[in-house]
Design a protein around this motif. Structure first.
Motif, PDB file in Angstrom:
ATOM      1  N   GLY A 182       0.836  -1.197   0.000  1.00 34.13           N
ATOM      2  CA  GLY A 182       0.000   0.000   0.000  1.00 34.13           C
ATOM      3  C   GLY A 182       0.872   1.248   0.000  1.00 34.13           C
ATOM      4  O   GLY A 182       1.748   1.385   0.848  1.00 34.13           O
ATOM      5  N   ILE A 183       0.628   2.133  -0.955  1.00 38.37           N
ATOM      6  CA  ILE A 183       1.370   3.385  -1.046  1.00 38.37           C
ATOM      7  C   ILE A 183       0.373   4.522  -0.914  1.00 38.37           C
ATOM      8  O   ILE A 183      -0.565   4.632  -1.698  1.00 38.37           O
ATOM      9  CB  ILE A 183       2.125   3.499  -2.391  1.00 38.37           C
ATOM     10  N   ARG A 184       0.575   5.371   0.070  1.00 41.22           N
ATOM     11  CA  ARG A 184      -0.341   6.485   0.322  1.00 41.22           C
ATOM     12  C   ARG A 184       0.096   7.700  -0.493  1.00 41.22           C
ATOM     13  O   ARG A 184       1.270   8.055  -0.521  1.00 41.22           O
ATOM     14  CB  ARG A 184      -0.336   6.813   1.805  1.00 41.22           C
ATOM     15  N   GLU A 185      -0.871   8.324  -1.160  1.00 42.57           N
ATOM     16  CA  GLU A 185      -0.636   9.532  -1.950  1.00 42.57           C
ATOM     17  C   GLU A 185      -1.673  10.575  -1.568  1.00 42.57           C
ATOM     18  O   GLU A 185      -2.851  10.255  -1.424  1.00 42.57           O
ATOM     19  CB  GLU A 185      -0.731   9.245  -3.450  1.00 42.57           C
ATOM     20  N   SER A 186      -1.238  11.820  -1.416  1.00 40.98           N
ATOM     21  CA  SER A 186      -2.138  12.912  -1.040  1.00 40.98           C
ATOM     22  C   SER A 186      -2.187  13.950  -2.152  1.00 40.98           C
ATOM     23  O   SER A 186      -1.153  14.282  -2.734  1.00 40.98           O
ATOM     24  CB  SER A 186      -1.650  13.570   0.252  1.00 40.98           C
ATOM     25  N   VAL A 187      -3.389  14.454  -2.430  1.00 41.48           N
ATOM     26  CA  VAL A 187      -3.580  15.477  -3.467  1.00 41.48           C
ATOM     27  C   VAL A 187      -4.460  16.592  -2.903  1.00 41.48           C
ATOM     28  O   VAL A 187      -5.106  16.432  -1.874  1.00 41.48           O
ATOM     29  CB  VAL A 187      -4.214  14.879  -4.746  1.00 41.48           C
ATOM     30  N   ASP A 188      -4.482  17.724  -3.626  1.00 41.93           N
ATOM     31  CA  ASP A 188      -5.307  18.863  -3.226  1.00 41.93           C
ATOM     32  C   ASP A 188      -6.784  18.490  -3.186  1.00 41.93           C
ATOM     33  O   ASP A 188      -7.246  17.646  -3.958  1.00 41.93           O
ATOM     34  CB  ASP A 188      -5.155  20.017  -4.231  1.00 41.93           C
ATOM     35  N   SER A 209      -5.450  18.614   5.144  1.00 43.50           N
ATOM     36  CA  SER A 209      -5.161  19.506   4.019  1.00 43.50           C
ATOM     37  C   SER A 209      -5.239  18.789   2.682  1.00 43.50           C
ATOM     38  O   SER A 209      -4.826  19.340   1.669  1.00 43.50           O
ATOM     39  CB  SER A 209      -3.754  20.087   4.172  1.00 43.50           C
ATOM     40  N   SER A 210      -5.720  17.546   2.666  1.00 44.95           N
ATOM     41  CA  SER A 210      -5.596  16.761   1.445  1.00 44.95           C
ATOM     42  C   SER A 210      -6.648  15.660   1.334  1.00 44.95           C
ATOM     43  O   SER A 210      -7.231  15.236   2.325  1.00 44.95           O
ATOM     44  CB  SER A 210      -4.215  16.112   1.416  1.00 44.95           C
ATOM     45  N   LEU A 211      -6.818  15.204   0.084  1.00 46.32           N
ATOM     46  CA  LEU A 211      -7.523  13.955  -0.184  1.00 46.32           C
ATOM     47  C   LEU A 211      -6.445  12.876  -0.162  1.00 46.32           C
ATOM     48  O   LEU A 211      -5.449  12.975  -0.885  1.00 46.32           O
ATOM     49  CB  LEU A 211      -8.192  13.986  -1.555  1.00 46.32           C
ATOM     50  N   LEU A 271       1.691  13.205 -11.637  1.00 50.93           N
ATOM     51  CA  LEU A 271       0.791  14.183 -11.035  1.00 50.93           C
ATOM     52  C   LEU A 271       1.144  15.596 -11.493  1.00 50.93           C
ATOM     53  O   LEU A 271       0.257  16.402 -11.771  1.00 50.93           O
ATOM     54  CB  LEU A 271       0.820  14.088  -9.508  1.00 50.93           C
ATOM     55  N   ARG A 272       2.432  15.888 -11.582  1.00 50.39           N
ATOM     56  CA  ARG A 272       2.850  17.206 -12.077  1.00 50.39           C
ATOM     57  C   ARG A 272       2.423  17.397 -13.529  1.00 50.39           C
ATOM     58  O   ARG A 272       1.932  18.456 -13.907  1.00 50.39           O
ATOM     59  CB  ARG A 272       4.361  17.362 -11.947  1.00 50.39           C
ATOM     60  N   ILE A 313      -2.141  17.911 -11.255  1.00 47.08           N
ATOM     61  CA  ILE A 313      -2.857  17.552 -10.034  1.00 47.08           C
ATOM     62  C   ILE A 313      -1.965  17.998  -8.880  1.00 47.08           C
ATOM     63  O   ILE A 313      -0.845  17.518  -8.729  1.00 47.08           O
ATOM     64  CB  ILE A 313      -3.138  16.037  -9.964  1.00 47.08           C
ATOM     65  N   GLY A 314      -2.479  18.941  -8.106  1.00 51.37           N
ATOM     66  CA  GLY A 314      -1.672  19.543  -7.052  1.00 51.37           C
ATOM     67  C   GLY A 314      -1.501  18.643  -5.835  1.00 51.37           C
ATOM     68  O   GLY A 314      -2.376  17.855  -5.492  1.00 51.37           O
ATOM     69  N   MET A 315      -0.346  18.812  -5.209  1.00 54.94           N
ATOM     70  CA  MET A 315      -0.071  18.131  -3.951  1.00 54.94           C
ATOM     71  C   MET A 315      -0.092  19.194  -2.859  1.00 54.94           C
ATOM     72  O   MET A 315       0.514  20.246  -3.002  1.00 54.94           O
ATOM     73  CB  MET A 315       1.263  17.401  -4.021  1.00 54.94           C
ATOM     74  N   PRO A 316      -0.792  18.934  -1.771  1.00 51.82           N
ATOM     75  CA  PRO A 316      -1.035  19.972  -0.769  1.00 51.82           C
ATOM     76  C   PRO A 316       0.135  20.219   0.165  1.00 51.82           C
ATOM     77  O   PRO A 316       0.994  19.373   0.358  1.00 51.82           O
ATOM     78  CB  PRO A 316      -2.211  19.411   0.017  1.00 51.82           C
ATOM     79  N   PHE A 317       0.119  21.418   0.725  1.00 49.76           N
ATOM     80  CA  PHE A 317       1.001  21.772   1.814  1.00 49.76           C
ATOM     81  C   PHE A 317       0.112  22.064   3.008  1.00 49.76           C
ATOM     82  O   PHE A 317      -0.897  22.755   2.870  1.00 49.76           O
ATOM     83  CB  PHE A 317       1.837  23.008   1.468  1.00 49.76           C
ATOM     84  N   PRO A 318       0.449  21.562   4.183  1.00 52.15           N
ATOM     85  CA  PRO A 318      -0.391  21.846   5.354  1.00 52.15           C
ATOM     86  C   PRO A 318      -0.496  23.346   5.600  1.00 52.15           C
ATOM     87  O   PRO A 318       0.472  24.078   5.433  1.00 52.15           O
ATOM     88  CB  PRO A 318       0.349  21.169   6.511  1.00 52.15           C
ATOM     89  N   THR A 319      -1.673  23.793   5.972  1.00 49.10           N
ATOM     90  CA  THR A 319      -1.925  25.202   6.248  1.00 49.10           C
ATOM     91  C   THR A 319      -2.447  25.338   7.666  1.00 49.10           C
ATOM     92  O   THR A 319      -3.323  24.587   8.082  1.00 49.10           O
ATOM     93  CB  THR A 319      -2.981  25.752   5.263  1.00 49.10           C
ATOM     94  N   ARG A 320      -1.909  26.294   8.384  1.00 47.22           N
ATOM     95  CA  ARG A 320      -2.367  26.555   9.751  1.00 47.22           C
ATOM     96  C   ARG A 320      -2.686  28.040   9.878  1.00 47.22           C
ATOM     97  O   ARG A 320      -1.956  28.890   9.375  1.00 47.22           O
ATOM     98  CB  ARG A 320      -1.285  26.234  10.791  1.00 47.22           C
TER      99      ARG A 320
END
Length: 192
Positions: free
Chosen positions: A68-74, A117-119, A148-149, A153-160
């Motif tokens: 299993g490989i986890r991938e996060s997108v916007d 911050s992501s799906l 993805l690039r 398809i964007g990859m998120p950055f955590p936002t606080r």
């Protein structure tokens, strides 16, 4: 003697014994078992300890392993499109990446789902053996990043968001910065 009769490990199996010894079994004798670790050291484990330990045998009942490989997108990404891209990239990589199997076919699911911050998706594919998972992950992650690039398809950055409040209900931090000027100039002049 019990190890030879029970055969929980065999020569050539990749095993983990008692949370500290992990590698390929090179010999199972009457008194000890020899395990070649990934660093190419051979560890000799008394069979009494092997018999009393929890053993994970990564080759039983078969060597094949689900990876299993986890991938996060916007959050703006279309989940169906992301799923299709992940599966397509893993399927295309199978003939070229040693240890990556094309059967059963890779799948992608929106699991674990909604991150802060992501799906968050999980791509599941099959590898030939336990040790194949590391080079396969390495190669697939590079390919997925490039894809993805290319697909934009964007990859998120955590936002606080941090809100500071003073005793008067306003932002104490903002007042302090205004008192000092934008770069702390007041403090510098007063100190000099």
């Amino acid at each position: 003697m019990h190890l030879l009769a029970d055969r929980p490990i065999r020569v050539g199996d990749y095993v983990k014994i008692a949370d500290s010894v992990e590698g390929y079994v090179v010999d199972v004798g009457w008194r000890s078992t020899r395990v070649r670790m990934l660093q190419d050291n051979v560890v000799v484990v008394p069979n009494k300890r092997v018999a009393e330990s929890i053993i994970i045998n990564y080759d039983l009942p078969q060597s094949r392993l689900a990876l299993g490989i986890r991938e996060s997108v916007d959050y703006d990404s279309d989940p169906d499109r992301v799923e299709a891209v992940l599966v397509d990239e893993a399927t295309r990589a199978a003939p070229d990446v040693p240890g990556l199997l094309d059967d059963p076919r890779p799948i992608a699911r929106l699991i674990p789902g909604f991150g802060e911050s992501s799906l968050d998706f999980t791509l599941v594919c099959q590898v030939a053996s336990f040790v194949d998972q590391y080079p396969v992950q390495h190669e697939l992650r590079k390919r997925i990043l490039r894809r993805l690039r290319a697909e934009r398809i964007g990859m998120p950055f955590p936002t606080r968001t941090v809100e500071l409040r003073g005793a008067g209900g306003g932002s104490g931090h903002a007042r302090a910065l205004a008192d000092r000027g934008e770069h702390g100039e007041r403090d510098q002049h007063e100190a000099g």
